[in-house]
Design an enzyme around this catalytic site. Structure first.
Site, mmCIF file in Angstrom:
data_model
loop_
_atom_site.group_PDB
_atom_site.id
_atom_site.type_symbol
_atom_site.label_atom_id
_atom_site.label_comp_id
_atom_site.label_asym_id
_atom_site.label_seq_id
_atom_site.Cartn_x
_atom_site.Cartn_y
_atom_site.Cartn_z
ATOM 1 N N TYR A 119 -3.720 -4.640 -1.309
ATOM 2 C CA TYR A 119 -3.622 -2.925 -1.785
ATOM 3 C C TYR A 119 -1.985 -3.184 -3.381
ATOM 4 O O TYR A 119 -1.118 -3.902 -2.286
ATOM 5 C CB TYR A 119 -3.433 -1.897 -1.503
ATOM 6 C CG TYR A 119 -3.037 -0.613 -2.475
ATOM 7 C CD1 TYR A 119 -4.619 0.615 -2.988
ATOM 8 C CD2 TYR A 119 -1.776 -0.251 -2.574
ATOM 9 C CE1 TYR A 119 -4.245 1.238 -3.161
ATOM 10 C CE2 TYR A 119 -2.072 1.010 -2.785
ATOM 11 C CZ TYR A 119 -2.401 1.485 -3.369
ATOM 12 O OH TYR A 119 -2.515 2.892 -4.238
ATOM 13 N N GLU A 207 -2.023 1.309 -10.210
ATOM 14 C CA GLU A 207 -2.761 0.700 -9.109
ATOM 15 C C GLU A 207 -3.364 -0.259 -9.136
ATOM 16 O O GLU A 207 -4.677 -0.703 -10.017
ATOM 17 C CB GLU A 207 -3.321 2.486 -8.744
ATOM 18 C CG GLU A 207 -3.912 1.854 -6.870
ATOM 19 C CD GLU A 207 -4.716 2.840 -6.638
ATOM 20 O OE1 GLU A 207 -5.796 3.515 -6.679
ATOM 21 O OE2 GLU A 207 -4.328 3.644 -5.521
#
Ligand code: ADP
Ligand code: MG
Length: 399
Positions: A119, A207
């Site tokens: 991530y 993101e």
């Protein structure tokens, strides 16, 4: 403003960020043709909606077992089949809410062999004023659970705007991802490119989840989500063009046409207020008295009667609104103008819910007189507290 994944990947690609090859498709034939342009043997068909959680989502019309909004295919024909199933159907994910979102566009991209999912995101950290990397070795579809259960596995690294991105930031990101050697170099370079894109395009949020390590030893961004600072859009006409209004709240689009600051909320009391601070205060006091606002709406300082009428129509068009509270402090804005706007709007669209009006300030006597003489069924209030109690009572909330 948000954009679709395929658009976000185009933006990132232009900064040299490694993303899989792919093509957007508006219908099943286009999806099949897109697969024909990719090397294969594995393709991924991805529903393009402004919400995440697509992989684990399901289609309302197809049931839970039919597959989600991210599907693997092994031939162009299979891509076409998935595309035909997804398009025009409603994808429900943890982020869409129970109503889901209709899928109007797809993205067909090359399938990657995934060895590990990470991530990586960038956001503006309001506490420090820095643009910060948020990094975790536990990327993929369960990042929310990681944030909840093992928050220590998510690291934040701020970049001081005085220095901008430096090589040591890249090394810190690589270390946080647990990477060494060539992969650490790739991660550092990737982080630098993401930072450059973030700053150059006035992003608020970027993101990448997942960032993956592929079978052939490369880092690649398999998903991308970008939010832009709307106030900076005039500097980026190419980004502004990517806006997809079908993904936005129709009431918010209408409001922006009239230059009104409007945000739809979940409650049942429509609010029309002048000034953002007073609007926040009004929402708070409605909550305090046990009610729930249906929206934030600031008609601004110098609104005209037409603007007030437009605002009133947007509020009454919301089927969730069970009552309306108008709270205006007349300064530059005059109370009689507000009163005229309300009456114009009610004449046009009718009024089927209770309306509480609290006017104070410039020309308040004239404003009240206009409303009284209009014969409208208005509950008038003397101050904010009184107004909030009256509207909460009128919609049948606790008091
Ligand atoms: P969402 O976050 O909306 O569920 P993603 O794009 O992250 O959508 O896709 C969900 C999962 O599908 C990813 O975590 C990844 O495991 C897999 N996936 C997505 N794109 C690809 C791809 N190009 N190749 C292989 N797997 C993919
Ligand atoms: Mg994702």
């Amino acid at each position: 403003m948000h954009i679709h994944e395929y658009q976000a990947k185009d933006v990132l690609r232009s900064y040299g960020v490694p993303v899989p090859d792919g093509f957007a498709a508006m219908d099943a034939d286009e999806a099949k043709a897109a697969a024909g342009k990719l090397p294969g043997p594995v393709f991924v068909v991805k529903a393009q909606i402004h919400a995440g959680g697509r992989g684990k989502g399901s289609f309302k019309e197809l049931g839970a077992d039919a597959g989600g909004g991210v599907r693997l295919a092994r031939s162009a024909d299979e891509v076409r089949e998935h595309a035909a199933q997804m398009l025009n159907n409603t994808l429900v994910t943890v982020q869409t809410g129970p109503d889901g979102k209709q899928v109007n566009r797809l993205y067909v991209e090359a399938g990657s062999q995934i060895d590990k999912e990470f991530y990586l995101s960038l956001l503006v950290d309001r506490a420090t004023g820095f643009t910060s990397f948020v990094v975790s070795t536990e990327g993929g579809m369960d990042i929310e659970a990681v944030a909840h259960e093992t928050p220590e596995k998510i690291l934040t690294l701020g970049v001081d705007p005085a220095t901008g991105f430096m090589p040591h930031h890249g090394r810190a990101v690589a270390k946080a991802l647990g990477l060494t050697g060539d992969l650490a170099k790739q991660a550092g370079a990737l982080a630098g490119k993401l930072y450059t894109a973030f700053m150059a395009r006035d992003m608020e949020m970027l993101e990448i989840n997942p960032l993956v390590l592929t079978g052939d030893g490369e880092l690649r961004c398999l998903d991308a989500k970008i939010g832009f600072d709307s106030n900076a859009l005039p500097r980026h006409p190419d980004i502004a063009e990517m806006r997809d209004e079908t993904e936005e709240d129709a009431k918010e689009i209408e409001a922006s046409r009239h230059d009104l600051s409007y945000i739809a909320l979940d409650g049942d009391i429509g609010c029309m207020v002048n000034g953002a601070g007073l609007a926040m205060g009004t929402m708070d006091i409605i909550k305090y008295h046990g009610g729930a606002p249906a929206n934030f709406l600031d008609v601004g300082g110098g609104a005209t009667a037409e603007k007030v009428a437009a605002a009133f129509k947007i509020i009454t068009a919301d089927p969730n609104v069970k009552g309306i509270l108008v709270n205006i402090f007349g300064g530059i804005m005059r109370c009689d103008v507000i009163a005229e706007g309300i009456i114009t709007a009610v004449k046009e669209v009718g009024l089927s819910v209770p309306l509480v009006v609290r006017l104070e300030g410039t020309n308040v006597a004239e404003g009240k007189k206009i409303i009284e003489e209009s014969g409208l069924n208005v509950i008038s209030a003397d101050d904010l507290d009184d107004a909030a109690q009256k509207i909460v009572k009128a919609v049948g909330g606790s008091n």
